[in-house]
Design a protein around this motif. Structure first.
Motif, PDB file in Angstrom:
ATOM      1  N   ARG A   1      16.518   5.709  27.864  1.00 46.29           N
ATOM      2  CA  ARG A   1      16.344   4.333  28.344  1.00 46.29           C
ATOM      3  C   ARG A   1      17.586   3.787  29.029  1.00 46.29           C
ATOM      4  N   GLY A   2      17.395   3.232  30.193  1.00 46.98           N
ATOM      5  CA  GLY A   2      18.488   2.509  30.831  1.00 46.98           C
ATOM      6  C   GLY A   2      19.528   3.396  31.477  1.00 46.98           C
ATOM      7  N   MET A   3      19.370   4.744  31.385  1.00 46.49           N
ATOM      8  CA  MET A   3      20.431   5.612  31.868  1.00 46.49           C
ATOM      9  C   MET A   3      20.077   6.345  33.161  1.00 46.49           C
ATOM     10  N   LYS A   4      18.796   6.311  33.516  1.00 40.05           N
ATOM     11  CA  LYS A   4      18.363   7.154  34.630  1.00 40.05           C
ATOM     12  C   LYS A   4      19.134   6.844  35.913  1.00 40.05           C
TER      13      LYS A   4
ATOM     14  N   PHE B   1       2.916  -4.318  29.922  1.00 41.54           N
ATOM     15  CA  PHE B   1       3.980  -5.300  29.644  1.00 41.54           C
ATOM     16  C   PHE B   1       3.788  -6.537  30.535  1.00 41.54           C
ATOM     17  N   GLY B   2       3.482  -6.311  31.809  1.00 39.74           N
ATOM     18  CA  GLY B   2       3.247  -7.428  32.739  1.00 39.74           C
ATOM     19  C   GLY B   2       2.092  -8.303  32.270  1.00 39.74           C
ATOM     20  N   LEU B   3       1.055  -7.661  31.748  1.00 36.92           N
ATOM     21  CA  LEU B   3      -0.115  -8.390  31.263  1.00 36.92           C
ATOM     22  C   LEU B   3       0.272  -9.292  30.085  1.00 36.92           C
ATOM     23  N   ASP B   4       1.075  -8.716  29.211  1.00 41.97           N
ATOM     24  CA  ASP B   4       1.522  -9.445  28.030  1.00 41.97           C
ATOM     25  C   ASP B   4       2.361 -10.672  28.441  1.00 41.97           C
ATOM     26  N   VAL B   5       3.279 -10.446  29.388  1.00 38.87           N
ATOM     27  CA  VAL B   5       4.114 -11.554  29.863  1.00 38.87           C
ATOM     28  C   VAL B   5       3.242 -12.618  30.527  1.00 38.87           C
ATOM     29  N   GLY B   6       2.269 -12.159  31.343  1.00 37.22           N
ATOM     30  CA  GLY B   6       1.396 -13.095  32.056  1.00 37.22           C
ATOM     31  C   GLY B   6       0.655 -14.004  31.090  1.00 37.22           C
ATOM     32  N   ARG B   7       0.042 -13.388  30.071  1.00 36.36           N
ATOM     33  CA  ARG B   7      -0.738 -14.183  29.111  1.00 36.36           C
ATOM     34  C   ARG B   7       0.167 -15.142  28.332  1.00 36.36           C
ATOM     35  N   LYS B   8       1.276 -14.609  27.819  1.00 40.80           N
ATOM     36  CA  LYS B   8       2.146 -15.463  26.999  1.00 40.80           C
ATOM     37  C   LYS B   8       2.758 -16.579  27.834  1.00 40.80           C
ATOM     38  N   SER B   9       3.080 -16.299  29.099  1.00 45.29           N
ATOM     39  CA  SER B   9       3.665 -17.349  29.951  1.00 45.29           C
ATOM     40  C   SER B   9       2.644 -18.456  30.210  1.00 45.29           C
ATOM     41  N   LEU B  10       1.393 -18.059  30.457  1.00 43.72           N
ATOM     42  CA  LEU B  10       0.352 -19.072  30.676  1.00 43.72           C
ATOM     43  C   LEU B  10       0.243 -19.984  29.456  1.00 43.72           C
ATOM     44  N   GLU B  11       0.262 -19.367  28.277  1.00 35.91           N
ATOM     45  CA  GLU B  11       0.150 -20.159  27.042  1.00 35.91           C
ATOM     46  C   GLU B  11       1.373 -21.068  26.870  1.00 35.91           C
TER      47      GLU B  11
ATOM     48  N   THR C   1       7.656  -2.817  41.708  1.00 38.33           N
ATOM     49  CA  THR C   1       8.801  -2.846  40.775  1.00 38.33           C
ATOM     50  C   THR C   1       8.846  -4.144  39.974  1.00 38.33           C
ATOM     51  N   GLY C   2       8.142  -5.160  40.428  1.00 36.56           N
ATOM     52  CA  GLY C   2       8.172  -6.446  39.738  1.00 36.56           C
ATOM     53  C   GLY C   2       7.094  -6.583  38.676  1.00 36.56           C
ATOM     54  N   LEU C   3       6.226  -5.558  38.563  1.00 36.82           N
ATOM     55  CA  LEU C   3       5.090  -5.707  37.652  1.00 36.82           C
ATOM     56  C   LEU C   3       4.848  -4.472  36.788  1.00 36.82           C
ATOM     57  N   ILE C   4       5.218  -3.304  37.309  1.00 40.24           N
ATOM     58  CA  ILE C   4       4.826  -2.074  36.623  1.00 40.24           C
ATOM     59  C   ILE C   4       6.044  -1.393  36.021  1.00 40.24           C
ATOM     60  N   THR C   5       5.954  -1.051  34.765  1.00 45.88           N
ATOM     61  CA  THR C   5       7.042  -0.302  34.138  1.00 45.88           C
ATOM     62  C   THR C   5       6.530   0.441  32.914  1.00 45.88           C
ATOM     63  N   ASP C   6       7.262   1.470  32.556  1.00 46.81           N
ATOM     64  CA  ASP C   6       6.906   2.229  31.375  1.00 46.81           C
ATOM     65  C   ASP C   6       7.673   1.619  30.206  1.00 46.81           C
ATOM     66  N   LEU C   7       6.947   0.927  29.349  1.00 43.21           N
ATOM     67  CA  LEU C   7       7.594   0.126  28.302  1.00 43.21           C
ATOM     68  C   LEU C   7       8.515   0.975  27.420  1.00 43.21           C
ATOM     69  N   ASP C   8       8.131   2.210  27.153  1.00 43.78           N
ATOM     70  CA  ASP C   8       8.936   3.046  26.248  1.00 43.78           C
ATOM     71  C   ASP C   8      10.225   3.537  26.883  1.00 43.78           C
TER      72      ASP C   8
ATOM     73  N   ALA D   1      17.109  -4.110  31.321  1.00 42.13           N
ATOM     74  CA  ALA D   1      17.324  -4.980  32.488  1.00 42.13           C
ATOM     75  C   ALA D   1      16.045  -5.085  33.311  1.00 42.13           C
ATOM     76  N   THR D   2      15.294  -3.966  33.410  1.00 42.73           N
ATOM     77  CA  THR D   2      14.028  -3.986  34.158  1.00 42.73           C
ATOM     78  C   THR D   2      13.019  -4.883  33.449  1.00 42.73           C
ATOM     79  N   LEU D   3      12.945  -4.760  32.131  1.00 40.97           N
ATOM     80  CA  LEU D   3      12.001  -5.605  31.390  1.00 40.97           C
ATOM     81  C   LEU D   3      12.331  -7.079  31.582  1.00 40.97           C
TER      82      LEU D   3
END
Ligand SMILES: [Zn+2]
Length: 896
Positions: free
Chosen positions: A720-723, A255-265, A304-311, A316-318
């Motif tokens: 999701r979101g409840m842990k 997810f971080g990679l995706d955000v990084g690329r799209k933000s650069l563009e 915590t600012g870069l790694i997350t389990d997308l599923d 809020a984390t995303l």
């Protein structure tokens, strides 16, 4: 034989014939060749820096530059490749100015160019700044020590001797020598690697990095460790984007990679200039004082600012990860390509990047609706802090470096972004963007000031931005706009007055702001009408057409979408009209939140009563479904709760009101996550579940216990979101067994995000014995400093824990300060939260006495203590003035 270099110390810099607060501009660096030979496992390194310098003055015999805590072994200068190096005759050390002077026996001529060479040794620190240790777990699962750098604002000088001011831009070539199994990452790609065997048999690997572009020292970065990475390229194929993660967590970097690329563009387009470097790395570090750091070409982030389990991730984390990455990527242009001349312009960097993070994510992930979050997480906190007497203007003179850390706060980031957004809305998105593109074009690889930016914004918009912005950035505080309804000669009017929003800063002189004021109203034909005016005097009138105050559907709202940085106080008639129409389709969630937050702010100043606020809460119960509005309501209810804690009956009755308000909203939403539900619904459930658990709601606690047990038995995946909400609910009533189960989870979790969730819950324990164990665990070496703070903050906010947390804080002050002093935002957050729940006179006296006695320990951060103290003062004032109103409201609510 060359003479041995002398060294001397100057303890009193006033004896020097120059002021070293800023380095003299007589010697200017152009290129650095920096070689670092590092042993992260031993926390040691040695280095050589060759700096190409130009001399701009006659007869210079001492070269002054920055260096802190480094052992300088040798320094020399060489004027051409044919000449022999001349050894320095003396190294003068001025620790209080963080400088060294390298003295040569013969003066150097104006216009000379030379290579200055310095050999030095240093220690890899155990702190969170400069060149510091960074633990990691390798592929085999063993704990190892790596290292990383964090040079903002003035820490490059603790790693290598340099001209450590943003204006001294230069190009850098790095060579890093380490053990061969280690990966090194720096601002530029590696162009060559060599290994050699030393005489003692040790094998060492040297990575040679490409030359950087012209940049400031605080943006230099290198990381040493063992990482995995994911890679992609921008659409045009020009930039390689990578996310580096700990071993075994590569996929969670997607997810971080995706955000990084799209933000650069996104920013390639927005700034009208392509990102100039060939690569963009995002590296997850186990320790970092800030959420992330924008080093050019290599952004370092907390895990915590870069790694997350997308599923499984909480929406809020995303959102947090997405906005954080977009923030740092926008800095690659605004901050890195064009840099502030001096640190007093920090808000330009940070305010702008904070605004851009929302613009970018709103464009690439519209489903996140991040502009709601901009209001709740940026504008509202900024208004809150700027109401304090111990706030500061966004831009203020900064004569020396000791005040720089004070600039890293909500005023710089959040007020900076809020006034920038106001200007954006005032001059229009296109004019704003055109001006920024022109500014980028003009100052690339260079430095700029606020005036430079205002100039381009004025030219693009044809408006006098300079003059309009002046009080917003040079004055502390913001305006309160009071608005009354007037009917005169058969026409309806709004009568508006402006004055400084008081808070506690009554003593400040009156100011008139140029307010880009906007408003909307619904007329008696049920049409929405908008109006806009530059409100730059103490009062004005605005006529409302076809507005009938007796018509139930007519209402007026100032500051729609919270685009202006001011509070609004409605007169009785107008407030009644708007609160009767809160569910009107033309009022957005942001509008409802801002009306509510304005009422709350008014309670703290002289002009409002808690009754209006609680009435609004009761109205929201019947229709409101926006997660951000409920987040704001829950936060305020929590603040109100603290007022009642010293009166058992009142506290119980208030908690009953909260339960009766929140329970039906969760009942309507449902306790279980539905497939394909919106981000808003998932967020809302998490907000309500957490708060209801905290209030002791039986259903929620039973459900949480059930989910937790199944989670421990590994028969159920908490949705999701409840842990975190479930963990907190369980910890409220935790037994020793639950506490041990939590610790086990903490130790077994691989993702930092999951570990932080556990830590947050640990602080919610009500049992004093368990809470005490949780607090001691938090400050043990097992927990990284930036993560442990969540336990302490959670404990500070509960009815049962806040007094115990204060005691823990006072008894362990030295340990706590060692962890957090100098960690940019961490100490401020902690200080505020340990004091936040105190509302009575006795506690205030205790807090005051404690800080008075220990103020000397907070050197350089005294303003944080003052801000925390002022919060308690405001609370006490509020309780004195308003707890009878709360009681009155509750009696009439329950008797109705
Ligand atoms: Zn930033």
């Amino acid at each position: 034989m060359a003479p041995v270099t002398q060294s001397s110390y100057v303890s009193d810099p006033s004896k020097l014939d120059l002021d070293l607060t800023r380095l003299p501009k007589l010697v200017v660096p152009k290129r650095y060749e920096l070689k670092i030979d590092a042993y992260p496992d031993k926390c040691q390194y040695s280095g050589t820096v060759n700096i190409r310098v130009f001399f701009n003055g006659q007869g210079i015999s001492i070269v002054w530059l920055h260096s802190v805590r480094l052992t300088i072994q040798e320094a020399s200068i060489r004027f051409s490749s044919f000449s022999l190096p001349v050894k320095a005759s003396e190294i003068i050390s001025v620790p209080s100015k963080e400088c060294i002077g390298i003295k040569f026996s013969c003066p150097i001529e104006n216009g000379e160019r030379a290579w200055l060479s310095i050999r030095f040794k240093g220690k890899i620190s155990n702190g969170l700044e400069g060149f510091f240790s960074n633990p990691y777990v390798n592929k085999q699962g063993e704990k190892c020590l790596g290292a990383a750098t964090m040079f903002a604002a003035t820490e490059a000088r603790t790693c290598f001797p340099c001209f450590d001011e943003p204006e001294f831009k230069a190009v850098f070539a790095l060579e890093i020598t380490v053990a061969p199994h280690l990966t090194t990452i720096s601002n530029m790609p590696i162009m060559d690697t060599k290994t050699e065997r030393l005489k003692n048999g040790q094998v060492r690997k040297t990575d040679y990095f490409e030359w950087t572009r012209e940049m400031s020292t605080y943006l230099v970065c290198f990381v040493i460790g063992e990482y995995e990475y994911l890679e992609t390229k921008t659409r045009d194929g020009r930039v390689v984007v990578r996310v580096y993660t700990p071993w075994g967590q590569r996929e969670q970097g997607r997810f971080g990679l995706d955000v990084g690329r799209k933000s650069l563009e996104f920013f390639n387009d927005y700034f009208g200039r392509r990102y100039p470097l060939p690569k963009m790395d995002l590296v997850a570090l186990s320790r970092l004082s800030v959420g992330a750091m924008e080093n050019w070409g290599v952004i370092t982030c907390r895990e915590t600012g870069l790694i997350t389990d997308l599923d499984k991730a909480n929406p809020a984390t995303l959102q947090s990860i997405a906005t954080l990455i977009a923030h740092e990527i926008s800095h690659q242009w605004f901050g890195n390509l064009v840099t502030m001349k001096w640190w007093d312009g920090l808000y330009l960097n940070e305010g702008f990047a904070t605004l851009m993070q929302y613009m970018c994510i709103d464009s690439i992930y519209p489903e996140f609706r991040v502009f709601d979050r901009f209001c709740s997480d940026t504008v509202i906190p900024a208004l809150g802090m700027d109401a304090l007497q111990h706030s500061h203007p966004i831009e203020m003179p900064l004569e020396n470096t000791s005040g720089i850390s004070q600039m890293f706060d909500k005023i710089t980031y959040c007020k900076g972004a809020s006034v920038m957004f106001m200007l954006h809305e005032f001059i229009g998105a296109d004019n704003f963007k055109n001006a920024i593109q022109e500014y980028m074009h003009q100052f690339s690889y260079d430095n700029a000031t606020t005036e430079d930016l205002w100039h381009y914004l004025s030219v693009a918009s044809g408006k006098n931005v300079d003059e309009i912005m002046l009080p917003w950035i040079r004055e502390l505080g913001f305006p309160l706009v009071q608005v009354q309804y007037k009917f005169r000669d058969g026409a309806a009017f709004l009568e508006l007055f402006q004055e400084r929003f008081a808070g506690t800063s009554h003593h400040l002189r009156p100011t008139i702001w140029s307010i880009p004021l906007k408003g909307v109203y619904v007329n008696n034909r049920n049409e929405l009408v908008t109006f806009e005016v530059l409100f730059d005097k103490s009062s004005i009138e605005i006529q409302l057409k076809d507005f009938d105050v007796t018509d139930p559907k007519c209402w007026v709202k100032l500051n729609p979408r919270l685009s202006g940085f001011y509070r609004v106080q409605y007169g009785e008639t107008l407030f009644k009209k708007i609160s009767d129409n809160l569910s009107n389709e033309h009022l957005t969630a942001i509008d409802r939140m801002s009306i509510f937050e304005d009422q709350v702010a008014m309670v703290l100043s002289e002009g409002g009563s808690s009754i209006r606020v609680l009435q609004m809460v009761a109205i929201f119960k019947d229709f409101e479904t926006n997660a951000m509005v409920w987040k704001s309501v829950c936060r305020i209810l929590q603040q109100f709760r603290t007022l009642t804690w010293s009166n058992e009956d009142l506290a119980n009755s208030f908690e009953e009101f909260c339960l009766q308000t929140l329970r039906p909203v969760l009942d309507n939403l449902g306790y279980h996550v539905k497939s394909n539900e919106t981000h808003n619904d998932t967020l809302l459930r998490s907000v309500l579940f957490t708060r209801l658990a905290d209030l002791g709601d039986q259903n929620v606690q039973a459900l949480a216990k059930d989910m937790f047990q199944q989670h421990i038995d590994e028969t159920f995946l908490i949705p999701r979101g409840m842990k975190e909400a479930v963990f907190r609910a369980v910890m409220e009533t935790a037994t020793q067994t639950t506490f041990q189960q939590m610790l086990m989870l903490y130790r077994n979790y691989e993702l930092a995000e999951d570990r932080v969730g556990v830590l947050h819950a640990l602080g919610c324990a009500q049992d004093p014995n368990i809470l005490s164990q949780a607090l001691n665990f938090a400050v043990s070496p097992e927990v990284q400093p930036q993560e442990s703070i969540t336990v302490l903050i959670a404990a500070s906010s509960t009815r049962h824990g806040h007094k115990m947390m204060w005691q823990f804080f006072t008894l362990n002050l030295d340990v706590i300060l060692e962890r957090y002093l100098g960690g940019l935002f961490l100490l401020g957050k902690l200080l505020r939260s340990v004091c936040e729940c105190f509302t009575d006179h006795d506690s205030f006296r205790e807090v005051e006495a404690f800080f008075a006695q220990n103020m000397y320990k907070f050197q350089g951060e005294e303003h944080l203590v003052e801000q925390a103290r002022e919060h308690v003062e405001l609370n006490v004032h509020w309780r004195d003035k308003d707890s009878a109103n709360v009681q009155y409201f509750l009696e009439s609510y329950f008797n109705a």
